[in-house]
Design an enzyme around this catalytic site. Structure first.
Site, PDB file in Angstrom:
ATOM      1  N   CYS A   1      -0.634 -11.559 -15.436  1.00  0.00           N
ATOM      2  CA  CYS A   1      -0.370 -12.560 -16.472  1.00  0.00           C
ATOM      3  C   CYS A   1      -1.326 -12.299 -17.616  1.00  0.00           C
ATOM      4  O   CYS A   1      -1.374 -11.186 -18.135  1.00  0.00           O
ATOM      5  CB  CYS A   1      -0.480 -13.978 -15.926  1.00  0.00           C
ATOM      6  SG  CYS A   1      -2.075 -14.417 -15.232  1.00  0.00           S
TER       7      CYS A   1
ATOM      8  N   ARG B   1      -2.332 -17.260 -13.262  1.00  0.00           N
ATOM      9  CA  ARG B   1      -0.917 -17.581 -13.079  1.00  0.00           C
ATOM     10  C   ARG B   1      -0.268 -16.554 -12.144  1.00  0.00           C
ATOM     11  O   ARG B   1       0.610 -16.883 -11.352  1.00  0.00           O
ATOM     12  CB  ARG B   1      -0.195 -17.598 -14.428  1.00  0.00           C
ATOM     13  CG  ARG B   1      -0.460 -18.839 -15.243  1.00  0.00           C
ATOM     14  CD  ARG B   1       0.236 -18.762 -16.591  1.00  0.00           C
ATOM     15  NE  ARG B   1      -0.429 -17.850 -17.512  1.00  0.00           N
ATOM     16  CZ  ARG B   1       0.019 -17.563 -18.730  1.00  0.00           C
ATOM     17  NH1 ARG B   1       1.143 -18.101 -19.160  1.00  0.00           N
ATOM     18  NH2 ARG B   1      -0.643 -16.747 -19.513  1.00  0.00           N
TER      19      ARG B   1
END
Lengths: 102, 279
Positions: free
Chosen positions: B233, B238
């Site tokens: 990410c 994430r």
């Protein structure tokens, strides 16, 4: 050090490091019976309904996104099964504001 | 591996809060969230000040991790249940970290802090005191961590999954939409990466989608679930969420999180970058 991807604290005052002239801001206030609601979740969905970001309201009930110009949907979730959608248009140099009474 | 080996729901946590040998750990980027209220008995880990090396861009080393967990009163044989805000991004990141350093029994609270709050479950401000332990970590398990060269080598050979938002993938934005757009790296994505935002793996309330739904989402986006996979990410938290979905929930054997992610890749000299939609 790298800043995380989570949202900064959501406060009424926009951080001094942010130059609003270069930002397309979407912001709003969540209230229940006139009082600000903290710990409500605002989700930003793009024009295809794709999730883009989420922030949690603080004590002032405020949420804020730095979006790209265009049409967006803001979905507000809160305790008690609240889930409401709003459509809004963002533009560079402008603050698009929402009042969300739940 | 089944879902219950790695994920617990809020009802389980409420029922087992006081069990000996169970430690709840809240991990947020916004550490004031814990201070304003947390699940009773939970200790706090700060993803940045406690999990990152203060000088180099890297994690705390093995000794640092041992000192951190010893100080938090976490023992090697404790069941650690992690939860946090932002749909468990940082809790998933910490989960990956606990796995990296070989902790045996660690699980995520499904839906994290968000689901707990939306259910109006109890939050307290009392900070528990836990006697310190003598925690021993393992060497990093590099089978779950990808470095920059592996990200480049994965182009066209492994699944590359970019879990950022579509606008970050295409190069329109450099950071998520709730952050000011102030970064200076090049925008775009690693060539051949599929764009599958982390949020596809989660329901609105922050819980993970079912295994069948997850398989469908990745397969539909062109991921060959029989191949090795690298997820990335912007800074690697994430993608820890997606790493958790692929390796821990779906049980894929070779899934790595590239924690350098776009803030590293997008600043490397000479590497290929693609703009626009996935090709």
């Amino acid at each position: 050090m790298t800043q995380g991807c989570a949202a900064p604290a959501q406060t009424a005052r926009i951080p001094a490091t942010v130059d609003l002239a270069n930002e397309a801001v979407i912001q709003g206030t969540v209230t229940r019976d006139g009082d600000p609601v903290s710990s409500a979740y605002a989700r930003l969905l793009d024009s295809t309904g794709e999730f883009t970001g989420e922030v949690v309201t603080g004590d002032e009930g405020i949420f804020r996104f730095f979006a790209a110009p265009g049409d967006w949907t803001v979905r507000v979730l809160a305790a008690g099964g609240v889930s409401v959608d709003f459509t809004i248009t963002a533009a560079i140099g402008e603050v698009a504001a929402l009042e969300v009474a739940i | 591996m089944s879902r219950s080996d790695v994920l617990v729901d809020a009802a389980f946590v409420e029922a087992h809060l006081d069990d000996p040998g169970l430690v709840l750990v809240e991990v947020d980027e916004d550490v004031s969230a814990y201070d304003k209220g947390h699940i009773r008995g939970a200790v706090k880990i700060d993803w940045k000040s406690e999990l990152q090396d203060p000088v180099r861009r890297d994690f705390v080393d093995k000794t640092g991790f041992e000192q951190l967990l010893s100080g938090k009163g976490i023992a090697n044989d404790d069941l650690v249940i992690l939860y946090g805000g932002n749909n468990n991004w940082f809790a998933a990141y910490a989960y990956w970290y606990f796995k990296l350093y070989g902790h045996g029994n660690v699980k995520l609270l499904d839906g994290g802090r968000k689901k707990w709050e939306l259910d109006s479950r109890e939050l307290v401000v009392d900070v528990p005191s836990r006697p310190s332990t003598d925690y021993k970590a393992q060497d990093q398990d590099l089978s779950i961590r990808a470095f920059r060269d592996e990200a480049v080598e994965a182009i066209g050979t492994k699944n590359l999954i970019d879990v950022r938002s579509p606008d970050e993938f295409s190069g329109k934005l450099l950071a998520p939409a709730h952050l000011p757009q102030e970064q200076a790296q090049r925008a775009g994505h690693i060539p051949t990466a599929r764009s599958i935002p982390w949020s596809k793996a989660a329901n609105d309330d922050g819980t993970f989608k079912s295994d069948d739904e997850l398989r469908q989402i990745y397969a539909d986006a062109g991921v060959d679930l029989n191949k090795a996979t690298v997820a990335y990410c912007r800074i690697g938290e994430r993608s820890s969420h997606t790493w958790f979905a692929l390796r821990e929930l779906l049980g894929l054997s070779d899934v790595k999180n590239y924690d350098g992610s776009w803030t590293e890749y997008g600043s490397l000299v000479g590497v290929p970058i693609e703009l626009g939609e996935a090709k």
